[in-house]
Every structure is written in C-alpha cells, then in structure tokens.
Design an enzyme around this catalytic site. Structure first.
Site, mmCIF file in Angstrom:
data_model
loop_
_atom_site.group_PDB
_atom_site.id
_atom_site.type_symbol
_atom_site.label_atom_id
_atom_site.label_comp_id
_atom_site.label_asym_id
_atom_site.label_seq_id
_atom_site.Cartn_x
_atom_site.Cartn_y
_atom_site.Cartn_z
ATOM 1 C CB THR A 135 -0.946 0.042 1.042
ATOM 2 O OG1 THR A 135 -1.464 1.223 1.220
ATOM 3 C CG2 THR A 135 -0.090 -0.133 2.666
ATOM 4 C CG ASP A 136 -0.984 5.015 -0.826
ATOM 5 O OD1 ASP A 136 -1.666 4.444 -0.247
ATOM 6 O OD2 ASP A 136 -1.606 5.952 -1.539
ATOM 7 C CD GLU A 137 -3.167 3.572 4.351
ATOM 8 O OE1 GLU A 137 -3.119 3.555 5.665
ATOM 9 O OE2 GLU A 137 -4.392 3.220 3.813
ATOM 10 C CE1 TYR A 161 -3.042 -2.568 5.781
ATOM 11 C CE2 TYR A 161 -3.139 -0.243 5.448
ATOM 12 C CZ TYR A 161 -3.204 -1.605 5.012
ATOM 13 O OH TYR A 161 -3.401 -1.766 3.561
ATOM 14 C CE LYS A 165 0.112 -4.594 3.056
ATOM 15 N NZ LYS A 165 -0.577 -5.907 2.662
HETATM 16 P P1 NAD Z 1 -9.897 -6.766 2.746
HETATM 17 O O1 NAD Z 1 -9.853 -6.503 4.505
HETATM 18 O O2 NAD Z 1 -11.121 -6.814 2.153
HETATM 19 O O3 NAD Z 1 -9.719 -8.672 2.530
HETATM 20 C C1 NAD Z 1 -8.577 -9.232 3.226
HETATM 21 C C2 NAD Z 1 -8.887 -10.823 3.016
HETATM 22 O O4 NAD Z 1 -7.676 -11.434 3.590
HETATM 23 C C3 NAD Z 1 -10.197 -11.207 3.495
HETATM 24 O O5 NAD Z 1 -10.721 -12.217 2.486
HETATM 25 C C4 NAD Z 1 -9.669 -12.041 4.877
HETATM 26 O O6 NAD Z 1 -10.594 -13.162 5.449
HETATM 27 C C5 NAD Z 1 -8.315 -12.310 4.393
HETATM 28 N N1 NAD Z 1 -7.433 -12.663 5.631
HETATM 29 C C6 NAD Z 1 -7.086 -12.096 6.594
HETATM 30 N N2 NAD Z 1 -6.392 -12.567 7.458
HETATM 31 C C7 NAD Z 1 -6.011 -13.774 6.888
HETATM 32 C C8 NAD Z 1 -5.426 -14.739 7.312
HETATM 33 N N3 NAD Z 1 -4.210 -14.709 8.530
HETATM 34 N N4 NAD Z 1 -5.101 -16.026 6.394
HETATM 35 C C9 NAD Z 1 -5.773 -15.976 5.340
HETATM 36 N N5 NAD Z 1 -6.533 -14.895 4.758
HETATM 37 C C10 NAD Z 1 -6.618 -13.939 5.900
HETATM 38 O O7 NAD Z 1 -8.511 -6.344 2.125
HETATM 39 P P2 NAD Z 1 -8.572 -5.567 0.663
HETATM 40 O O8 NAD Z 1 -9.008 -4.085 0.838
HETATM 41 O O9 NAD Z 1 -9.133 -6.419 -0.267
HETATM 42 O O10 NAD Z 1 -7.086 -5.570 0.779
HETATM 43 C C11 NAD Z 1 -6.132 -6.622 0.099
HETATM 44 C C12 NAD Z 1 -4.689 -6.237 0.105
HETATM 45 O O11 NAD Z 1 -4.585 -4.995 -0.580
HETATM 46 C C13 NAD Z 1 -4.326 -5.945 1.521
HETATM 47 O O12 NAD Z 1 -2.848 -6.716 1.614
HETATM 48 C C14 NAD Z 1 -4.164 -4.417 1.552
HETATM 49 O O13 NAD Z 1 -3.234 -4.190 2.476
HETATM 50 C C15 NAD Z 1 -3.965 -4.088 0.302
HETATM 51 N N6 NAD Z 1 -4.199 -2.789 -0.292
HETATM 52 C C16 NAD Z 1 -5.492 -2.365 -0.091
HETATM 53 C C17 NAD Z 1 -6.034 -1.195 -0.526
HETATM 54 C C18 NAD Z 1 -7.439 -0.566 -0.431
HETATM 55 O O14 NAD Z 1 -7.781 0.526 -0.705
HETATM 56 N N7 NAD Z 1 -8.474 -1.511 -0.179
HETATM 57 C C19 NAD Z 1 -5.087 -0.095 -1.045
HETATM 58 C C20 NAD Z 1 -3.899 -0.874 -1.435
HETATM 59 C C21 NAD Z 1 -3.508 -1.931 -0.776
HETATM 60 P P1 TYD Z 2 -10.567 4.417 4.710
HETATM 61 O O1 TYD Z 2 -11.465 4.025 3.855
HETATM 62 O O2 TYD Z 2 -10.477 4.119 6.048
HETATM 63 O O3 TYD Z 2 -8.998 4.218 4.128
HETATM 64 P P2 TYD Z 2 -7.574 4.608 4.539
HETATM 65 O O4 TYD Z 2 -7.775 5.080 5.939
HETATM 66 O O5 TYD Z 2 -6.807 3.407 4.279
HETATM 67 O O6 TYD Z 2 -7.265 5.893 3.678
HETATM 68 O O7 TYD Z 2 -10.619 5.961 4.917
HETATM 69 C C1 TYD Z 2 -10.297 6.876 3.808
HETATM 70 C C2 TYD Z 2 -10.686 8.115 4.424
HETATM 71 O O8 TYD Z 2 -12.006 8.488 4.877
HETATM 72 C C3 TYD Z 2 -9.454 8.495 5.419
HETATM 73 O O9 TYD Z 2 -9.094 9.824 5.186
HETATM 74 C C4 TYD Z 2 -10.455 8.456 6.893
HETATM 75 C C5 TYD Z 2 -11.824 8.993 6.433
HETATM 76 N N1 TYD Z 2 -13.053 8.458 7.102
HETATM 77 C C6 TYD Z 2 -13.949 9.189 7.459
HETATM 78 O O10 TYD Z 2 -13.937 10.324 7.487
HETATM 79 N N2 TYD Z 2 -14.766 8.439 8.278
HETATM 80 C C7 TYD Z 2 -15.149 7.170 8.256
HETATM 81 O O11 TYD Z 2 -16.185 6.692 8.712
HETATM 82 C C8 TYD Z 2 -14.013 6.344 7.888
HETATM 83 C C9 TYD Z 2 -14.132 4.870 7.657
HETATM 84 C C10 TYD Z 2 -13.141 6.840 6.975
#
Ligand code: NAD
Ligand code: TYD
Length: 348
Positions: A135-137, A161, A165
């Site tokens: 992630t970019d975070e 988090y 990562k």
């Molecule tokens: P999510 O939380 O929706 O899904 C996570 C999945 O991993 C779930 O199906 C969960 O059951 C499974 N999981 C969790 N712990 C586990 C374990 N110990 N063993 C096996 N399975 C397990 O997450 P997401 O938003 O789909 O993100 C997927 C990946 O992309 C993550 O690595 C996250 O860091 C990365 N990512 C997400 C975003 C975003 O905006 N959502 C952006 C950049 C990177």
């Molecule tokens: P989020 O979807 O949790 O992603 P991330 O924290 O990984 O960027 O949140 C996106 C943005 O929205 C973040 O700046 C936090 C804000 N946010 C709210 O203002 N209210 C909310 O209830 C949530 C879940 C997020």
C-alpha cells in the site's frame, strides 16, 4: 504453465491469498473470466472475507477455494504441495487502519508473520513468482504541496496497519536478496469498487446515505486520498505478475486526488440523501493528511495506466451498492458468515 484442452490456451495456476476479500475477489473474478488462469483461493474467512463475493466463479473448473490461515505454516505447505502454483499473489491482510489503532496485534500476526510463513514456503517452489500487494500508506503522509510518492520515497508509516505492511515489504525484499526469491512488490493508493467491506469510507458513506443514517466524517474532512478503481488495481497486479522485474517496487495510483468532504458530496448528490446527515466526528488518531501516487514507473515499465475516470467509476460504484442490497444487508447483519457453512456443509 498448463495447457487447456478445451480452449487450447496456456493456463497459469496461481494461488491468491485473501481472495475472498474486496480486492482479492475482484482480482479472482478478472483472472477466471480471462480464461488464462486456474485460481486457487487461500483465505481464512476473517470478518473481512466473504465467499459470497465469489459466487459466480467459485468451484468452477477454474477456481477452487481452500480455507486456511496464512500464519499456519503446515496448512500453507499442504496447499502449495497440493496445487503447485507457478505464482502466489499475496493479498491476505488485516487492512483497516481504525482496527489497527484499536488493536495492533492481529496486524503483526497476519501481515508480518503470515507474510513470513508464505515467504518461507516459497523456498520449496523455487520457480514460482511472488506478487506482494502492499500500500502507499507505507510512505506516510504528504503536505498539500509535496510531490506524490515515488517508489524510492523513504518508508515512514504512521498507523500500525501501515507499519505492519512496511515490515512485510522489507521481509519480501530480504528474501529476494538473501534467497534469490522471484518477487515484486506493488504499492497502491485507496481502492474503490464493488464488494468492499462497509467499514471502509465509500461503502460506509453510500450505505448510510441510502439508509438515512449519519455520515461520520473524521476531523475537518479535508484529508486527501488518491482513489483508484479496483479493476485498474487488478490490471496492474496482473501486469506486475507478467512483466514486473524481481526485487522491484511498482506504485499504482488513480490520478484521482479528492478530499473526503468532496467524496461525501458526490455520494449525497447521487443517492439524493440530505446533507444534514453529514456528521463531523472526532478525528482519527494521527490521521494521514494526504496520499498521492506517482505511477510513472508502472506506466513505463509495465505498460499500465488507469482506465477509469473517478467521476464515472464512483457513479457506477454507488450504483452497485444501491442495486446490491442483499449483499450489503447480509454483510451488515452478519448473515454472510454462514455462507461458507451452507456451501460446504461444515462450520467455520
Ligand atoms: P480485505 O480486508 O477486504 O480482505 C482481506 C482478505 O484477507 C479477507 O478475505 C480475509 O478473510 C483474508 N485474511 C485476513 N487475514 C488472513 C489470514 N491470516 N489468513 C488468510 N486469509 C486472511 O482487504 P482488501 O481491501 O481487499 O486488501 C487486499 C490487500 O490489498 C491487502 O494486503 C491490503 O493491504 C492491500 N491494499 C488495499 C488497498 C485498499 O484500498 N483496500 C489499497 C492498497 C493496498
Ligand atoms: P478508509 O476507507 O479507512 O481508508 P484509509 O484510512 O486506508 O485511507 O478511509 C478513507 C478516508 O476516509 C480516510 O481519510 C479516513 C476517512 N474516514 C472518515 O472520514 N469517516 C469514516 O467513517 C471512515 C471509515 C473513514
């Protein structure tokens, strides 16, 4: 690489960890529908995993599900020995910043230890590639006039988090250098699209707007995120799988910087909900102010670029949540937890 007798195409067998989550399920669907992959999903079905995300592709000849936790080394070894994938796309993670502030331990367990277990298991598959989805975070936060993150921006994570990562990214790099692992790391900005768990900003705000509930905006709502449609992220992941150079990092971003307040305004406009639902609440601890991605390396070296415009993508995403209320009702009521049990006639 296998050869599919029906289509005549060469088909790659890929294990996707976290394939029942938001990005994982969109990726698995894209891979199965392409006809170029046999997908094995390895997922522990935590609260964020939902097999109903995969109903249309699951248990077809092209997609099998294995219940398992990536921190369980013997289970991971067994699944790899059974399926012998030529690549692992690693998405399983604890992914929600607010949960990591409330309790960091599960993030270290899954994101750090779980990644280490997979890396150790990869040593028994010397020809396989590892795509580590990060992630970019990990880069921390930007000021309003700072240049967007590039791949060489120093790691400076804020939340537990992001720290977990960043730790996993460093482990992957150490296995490339020490053991010659074939691995690429991708770092993506905030994703949006169908099947996102409604604790995250866009589905939460959309469903609350549709249900006439308050929309909790943290702090002043002026934090900026660079939104990327999940399909574009998945295209990028497949480009990294095919064309990424081992040991390299690739950023993906959507050229879609928007304040949280602006995103909420768009959601209110499309759902027709009242602006009175906006409720400014206490800010998140150490809330990162701005994320922005420079994805020129992925454009240049992977031939990747985002295809979805944010206004159009957001509109279709809000429409998806509006028209798939059974999915969201099941998630919000907890009924989705029984899907696996019914499907496989067993208990979780
Ligand atoms: P999510 O939380 O929706 O899904 C996570 C999945 O991993 C779930 O199906 C969960 O059951 C499974 N999981 C969790 N712990 C586990 C374990 N110990 N063993 C096996 N399975 C397990 O997450 P997401 O938003 O789909 O993100 C997927 C990946 O992309 C993550 O690595 C996250 O860091 C990365 N990512 C997400 C975003 C975003 O905006 N959502 C952006 C950049 C990177
Ligand atoms: P989020 O979807 O949790 O992603 P991330 O924290 O990984 O960027 O949140 C996106 C943005 O929205 C973040 O700046 C936090 C804000 N946010 C709210 O203002 N209210 C909310 O209830 C949530 C879940 C997020």
């Amino acid at each position: 690489m296998n050869y599919d007798l029906v289509s005549g195409k060469s088909v790659q067998r890929v294990l996707v960890t976290g394939g029942a989550g938001f990005i994982g399920s969109n990726l698995v669907r894209m891979m199965v529908e392409s006809g170029s992959y046999h997908v094995v999903v390895l997922d522990a079905l935590t609260y964020a995993g939902n097999l109903a995300n995969l109903t249309d592709v699951l248990d077809t000849e092209r997609c099998v599900f294995e219940l398992g936790n990536i921190t369980d080394a013997s289970r991971v070894r067994q699944v790899l020995a059974d399926h012998k994938p030529s690549a692992i796309m690693h998405l399983a993670a604890e992914s929600h910043v607010d949960r990591s502030i409330a309790s960091a331990a599960p993030f270290v367990e899954t994101n750090v230890k779980g990644t280490l277990v997979l890396l150790e298991a990869m040593r028994e598959l010397p020809d396989a590639r590892f795509v580590h989805v990060s992630t970019d975070e990990v880069y921390g936060t930007l000021g309003p006039n700072d240049a967007p993150f590039v791949e060489t921006t120093p790691l400076d994570p804020t939340s537990p988090y992001a720290a977990s990562k960043a730790a996993s990214d460093l482990l992957v790099q150490s296995f490339v250098r020490t053991h010659g692992l074939d691995a690429v790391i991708t770092r993506c900005s905030n994703n949006y699209g169908p099947y996102q768990f409604p604790e995250k900003f866009i589905p939460l705000m959309t469903l609350n707007a549709l249900e006439g509930r308050p929309l909790p905006i943290y702090g002043d709502g002026q934090q900026v995120r660079d939104w990327l449609h999940v399909d574009d992220h998945c295209y990028g992941l497949l480009a990294a799988l095919k064309r990424g150079v081992s040991g390299e990092v690739y950023n993906f971003g959507g050229d879609g910087e928007r304040t949280n307040a602006a995103m909420v305004s768009a959601i209110l406009a499309q759902t027709g909900a009242s602006p009175d639902l906006c409720t400014y609440v206490a800010d998140r601890k150490a809330h990162d102010r701005r994320y922005a991605i420079n994805a020129e390396k992925a454009h240049r070296e992977l031939g990747w670029a985002p295809t979805r415009n944010l206004d159009e993508g957001l509109q279709s995403t809000i429409a998806w949540y509006t028209h798939n209320r059974t999915w969201s009702d099941n998630v919000r009521s907890g009924a989705y937890r029984t899907y696996y049990e019914t499907q496989y006639n067993t208990t979780l």
